[in-house]
Each structure stands twice: as C-alpha cells, then as structure tokens.
Design a protein around this motif. Structure first.
Motif, PDB file in Angstrom:
ATOM      1  N   PRO A 260       1.113  -1.135   0.221  1.00 35.03           N
ATOM      2  CA  PRO A 260       0.262   0.341   0.056  1.00 35.03           C
ATOM      3  C   PRO A 260       0.855   1.346   0.022  1.00 35.03           C
ATOM      4  O   PRO A 260       0.491   2.274  -0.803  1.00 35.03           O
ATOM      5  N   GLU A 261       1.664   1.022   0.412  1.00 32.62           N
ATOM      6  CA  GLU A 261       2.869   2.521   0.749  1.00 32.62           C
ATOM      7  C   GLU A 261       3.275   3.613  -0.416  1.00 32.62           C
ATOM      8  O   GLU A 261       3.665   4.188  -0.666  1.00 32.62           O
ATOM      9  N   LEU A 262       3.531   2.034  -1.120  1.00 34.12           N
ATOM     10  CA  LEU A 262       4.279   2.523  -3.208  1.00 34.12           C
ATOM     11  C   LEU A 262       2.721   2.648  -3.701  1.00 34.12           C
ATOM     12  O   LEU A 262       2.863   3.120  -4.202  1.00 34.12           O
ATOM     13  N   SER A 345       9.865  13.061  -5.850  1.00 24.38           N
ATOM     14  CA  SER A 345      10.746  12.640  -5.322  1.00 24.38           C
ATOM     15  C   SER A 345      10.705  11.823  -4.256  1.00 24.38           C
ATOM     16  O   SER A 345      11.105  10.448  -3.436  1.00 24.38           O
ATOM     17  N   ALA A 346       9.122  11.659  -3.655  1.00 16.75           N
ATOM     18  CA  ALA A 346       8.612  11.038  -2.346  1.00 16.75           C
ATOM     19  C   ALA A 346       8.899   9.612  -2.708  1.00 16.75           C
ATOM     20  O   ALA A 346       8.862   8.428  -1.740  1.00 16.75           O
ATOM     21  N   GLU A 347       8.351   9.435  -3.908  1.00 17.20           N
ATOM     22  CA  GLU A 347       7.849   7.963  -4.998  1.00 17.20           C
ATOM     23  C   GLU A 347       9.459   7.113  -4.089  1.00 17.20           C
ATOM     24  O   GLU A 347       9.230   6.169  -4.514  1.00 17.20           O
ATOM     25  N   GLN A 353      13.056   3.533   0.290  1.00 17.97           N
ATOM     26  CA  GLN A 353      13.424   2.754   1.552  1.00 17.97           C
ATOM     27  C   GLN A 353      12.848   0.930   1.417  1.00 17.97           C
ATOM     28  O   GLN A 353      13.047   0.014   2.410  1.00 17.97           O
ATOM     29  N   THR A 354      11.747   0.870   0.761  1.00 22.29           N
ATOM     30  CA  THR A 354      11.097  -0.511   0.766  1.00 22.29           C
ATOM     31  C   THR A 354      11.962  -1.399   0.475  1.00 22.29           C
ATOM     32  O   THR A 354      12.127  -2.574   0.581  1.00 22.29           O
ATOM     33  N   ALA A 355      13.307  -0.909  -0.953  1.00 20.38           N
ATOM     34  CA  ALA A 355      14.177  -2.090  -1.381  1.00 20.38           C
ATOM     35  C   ALA A 355      15.461  -2.164  -0.014  1.00 20.38           C
ATOM     36  O   ALA A 355      15.235  -3.168   0.082  1.00 20.38           O
ATOM     37  N   ILE A 356      15.324  -0.794   0.621  1.00 16.89           N
ATOM     38  CA  ILE A 356      16.192  -1.819   1.834  1.00 16.89           C
ATOM     39  C   ILE A 356      15.641  -2.467   3.179  1.00 16.89           C
ATOM     40  O   ILE A 356      16.108  -3.087   3.863  1.00 16.89           O
ATOM     41  N   ALA A 357      14.329  -2.260   2.733  1.00 24.66           N
ATOM     42  CA  ALA A 357      13.559  -3.304   4.069  1.00 24.66           C
ATOM     43  C   ALA A 357      13.020  -4.624   3.855  1.00 24.66           C
ATOM     44  O   ALA A 357      13.557  -5.317   4.114  1.00 24.66           O
ATOM     45  N   GLU A 434       6.390  -6.518   4.430  1.00 24.92           N
ATOM     46  CA  GLU A 434       7.462  -5.630   3.457  1.00 24.92           C
ATOM     47  C   GLU A 434       7.097  -6.010   1.928  1.00 24.92           C
ATOM     48  O   GLU A 434       6.940  -4.429   1.397  1.00 24.92           O
ATOM     49  N   THR A 435       5.659  -7.077   1.698  1.00 34.24           N
ATOM     50  CA  THR A 435       6.196  -6.949   0.748  1.00 34.24           C
ATOM     51  C   THR A 435       3.946  -6.341  -0.081  1.00 34.24           C
ATOM     52  O   THR A 435       4.137  -6.970  -1.327  1.00 34.24           O
ATOM     53  N   GLY A 436       3.930  -6.434   1.239  1.00 35.74           N
ATOM     54  CA  GLY A 436       2.407  -6.283   1.515  1.00 35.74           C
ATOM     55  C   GLY A 436       1.615  -7.113   1.049  1.00 35.74           C
ATOM     56  O   GLY A 436       0.394  -6.716   1.048  1.00 35.74           O
TER      57      GLY A 436
END
Length: 440
Positions: A260-262, A345-347, A353-357, A434-436
C-alpha cells in the motif's frame, strides 16, 4: 455433623472450581481468526473505514459538477402607489398602482468547457478515494502484523512451557532414581540436593513463563474483544511457512504490486498532476450553455402600469474569463508544479526505503532459517549426549557435575530451538508484510 460438614465443604469447593472454570474459557484460535477479530474490533480501522466512506461521498459530490445547474425562484410582493413629478421635482402627482406583484424565474445552465477544472477535480476525488482505501489496507496490515507478533510470542511461551514441564518430569524421575541409589549406598545425598536445586530453578522458570504468557494473553484477549479471562491457545500451523512464496528475485515486483505504501506514493504523484491541470484551468475561458424563463407581473416599466403578467424565455451561450488570472495564476501554477516535484521525489524515497527493508527482511529470514538448522543439530547432539551421560551416571561412571551439565545443555538446546523456530516464523511474516502480501 461431620458428614454434614464434609458435604458442605465439598459443595463449596465444587462451586469455587466451577467459578474458576467459567472465568477462564479456553479458546483455540488460528492466526487468521485472530487477525479477523483484530480487524473487527480495531478502533483505528473503524476510523479508517469512516475516512474511506467520507472520501467516497466526496467523490460522489464532485461528480455532480458535470450535471446541469437548475435555479428556480418565486416571490410575491405588495406594491405601493407611485409618484410622478417633472424634471425639476415639482408638480407631484399620485399614480395608482396594482398592489400585488409576483415573479417566477427558472434558469438552467450547463458548463461546456472549464479548461479541464471539472474533469481534473473529479479525477482527483477518485484518486483520493483510492488513497483512503490504501491507507485502510496499510493500517490493516500493520495491525495484523502487530497481532501476529503477540500471537507468536504466545506460541513461543507455550512451547517453552512444554519444554520446562518435560524437563521437570525428567528431573523428578532422576531424583527418584538417585534416592533409590542413595538408599543402597551408591549415591550421595548431595546429588539429590543439587538436582532438587535444579528442579527449583526449572519451577522458577516455569513461573516466569506462565506470568509472561498470562500478560500477553490478557493483552491479546482485550485487543481482540474477547471476554476477560479467556485463555487463547495458539494453533501450531502459524509456525509453518511456505518458502516457495519467498523468491528474492521477485520481492520488489511483489511489493510494487501489493504494498500500500508504494501504491499511495504513486497515487500522490497522479493527484499532484491533476492539481497542475486544475491550476492551469484558470488560464482558459469558461464556456456554458444556459436557458431561462421569466414570469413577472405587473409590468411596472410602463406608465400607466399595465396590470398583467409578462412571460418570456431565452437561451444562449455564455463565455466567462477571469482577466486577473493572467497575473495571479502564475504563482498558483508554480505551487502545483512544486507539489508535483515533491510527489515524484517522495515516490523515489519510498522505493529506496522499500528496497532496503526488503533486503533486511530477506537477510534476517535466511539467517533465521540457517539458525534453525544449526540449533536443531545442536539439540540432536545434546539429547544424544544427555542419554549417554544419563546411563553412565546411573552406573556410577560419571560425576554429578557432568550430569547437571548434560541436563542444562539439553534444556538450553531445546529452548534455543523453540526460540529459533519462532524467530523464523516472525521473519517470515515480516517479509510478507514488507511485500504487502496478505497472510491472514
């Protein structure tokens, strides 16, 4: 009298036992059932559902901008007598007037072109509704993952309790065997004392585990809306994890599809683009089609007044342009463009951050899986060592210190396996979060 006393005591004891049994209801719940109860009883999700419904209503209101506008007015009035004078305000004369006046007006208009403002606002409202739904999904995932952590802790403590009970039972048997040997003069009383000391440590550990279990059970029961005193029994299936669902190469693609975050930051970028369209709409004229009917009486523009109703209708095409937008709208458009750049930029930040998580979660998951394998091997060796030392100790071939070391090593290995398996399950659900991906 003694028989009556015994009967009363028995009935009173039975009554107390019944109260305890009724106060503590045991309920076996799967992870899916726990998550569903948390969703139904969560105050945060209730608020989020209300916000989603509000966004849906706002979208419906915005969609009405495309429908025609219809205005109607009706009035009745009292008309006083008039006065007539010459241009120098002299020679006044009274003019008799009809005293009842009436007006009725009906006008309809339809905007044909507004520079994209109407369609932009409608699309923006639709995107905001989707954003509200994504916020709800995100909160639902967060709450279920939080509940999963409590559920796994409860399962871990339950397994630790079983391990401690097994060790207590094994130690009790060993103490009986040592006492038998002590009577035969083949063991020292110190051996019994040291094993009894170990027994007390096991019982103390059991008390700590039970207290921790009761605390988490109470917190989980209140969160799920269950009656006070409900004892939740976790389902062992929650510890299973399907490794086929974990593919390092497709984790990011799965997150882009589910997380959902992405999806939210992608929607925010689209909303910012619509805001630019809406801001630019003021540069264009507004074109509308209109039609009206007027019904008035009496006709006051004639002298003497005509005491009749006058009805007429008309339709046409209107153009409206705000000239001030030529010098005022530049800043509004610049602000919208800046908001769009912020959304882009936020995207990028959320993607990073998602890739790191995902990397951290996958690394922790693989590490937890390797630790389970290592601890299971250690447990097998600890049990084999315990069996060997146990037989030798009963035959008087080893000292009590070796027996105690073997017991402690086996206990530590059993507890380590319990903790490692629960850690693996936690890392598994963390990676799914983390993958939703839904896991309930």
């Amino acid at each position: 009298m003694n028989r009556l006393t015994k009967t009363v005591s028995f009935l009173f004891s039975f009554f107390l036992i019944s109260l305890v049994i009724n106060a503590q209801t045991t309920q076996k719940l799967s992870l899916t059932q726990v998550c569903q109860l948390a969703i139904e009883n969560s105050k945060q999700l209730q608020l989020s559902r209300t916000e989603t419904e509000a966004a849906q209503k706002a979208k419906q209101v915005t969609e009405t901008l495309r429908t025609p506008s219809i205005d109607a007015s009706l009035s009745a009035s009292y008309i006083g007598n008039g006065s007539i004078s010459n241009r120098l305000f002299s020679n006044w004369q009274s003019a008799e007037m009809p005293h009842f006046g009436n007006t009725f007006s009906l006008q309809a208009s339809q905007v044909l072109f507004a520079g994209g403002a109407i369609s932009g606002n409608i699309e923006k409202a639709r995107l905001q509704e989707q954003e509200a739904r994504l916020h709800y999904q995100q909160k639902e995932l967060d709450i279920c993952f939080l509940i999963t952590g409590y559920y796994l802790d409860l399962s871990k403590l339950q397994n630790q309790r079983e391990v401690l009970l097994q060790n207590i039972s094994r130690t009790e048997l060993l103490i009986k065997q040592i006492r038998s040997k002590e009577k035969e003069g083949m063991a020292l009383s110190n051996d019994v004392t040291r094993h009894e000391l170990m027994m007390q440590n096991l019982k103390l550990g059991l008390i700590e585990v039970d207290n921790s279990r009761n605390i988490i059970n109470n917190q989980l029961a209140l969160t799920l809306g269950l009656p006070a005193g409900t004892q939740i029994v976790p389902d062992s299936s929650a510890l299973a994890n399907d490794r086929n669902l974990i593919n390092r190469e497709t984790l990011m693609a799965t997150a882009q599809h589910n997380l959902p975050e992405l999806k939210t930051v992608a929607l925010n970028k689209q909303i910012a683009a619509k805001e630019v369209t809406i801001a630019r709409a003021d540069y264009y004229p507004h074109l509308s089609l209109f039609a009206a009917n007027e019904f008035n009486g009496p006709i006051l523009i004639e002298v003497p007044t005509i005491n009749k109703n006058f009805n007429y209708w008309y339709f046409g095409l209107g153009v409206k342009y705000n000239l001030a937008s030529l010098y005022k709208n530049n800043r509004k458009v610049a602000l919208a463009n800046q908001s769009q750049r912020v959304a882009v930029s936020a995207e990028a930040v959320v993607m990073e951050q998602t890739a790191i998580a995902l990397y951290n979660a996958y690394t922790n998951y693989t590490e937890a899986a390797e630790k389970v394998s290592v601890y299971e091997t250690s447990l097998r060796l600890a049990r084999e060592n315990y069996d060997i030392i146990y037989n030798r100790y009963l035959n008087g071939l080893v000292l009590i210190t070796e027996m105690l070391d073997a017991s402690n090593t086996r206990l530590d290995a059993e507890l380590a396996v319990v903790n490692a398996r629960l850690r693996l399950s936690y890392c598994y659900y963390k990676l799914l979060r983390e993958t939703g991906s839904r896991f309930y």
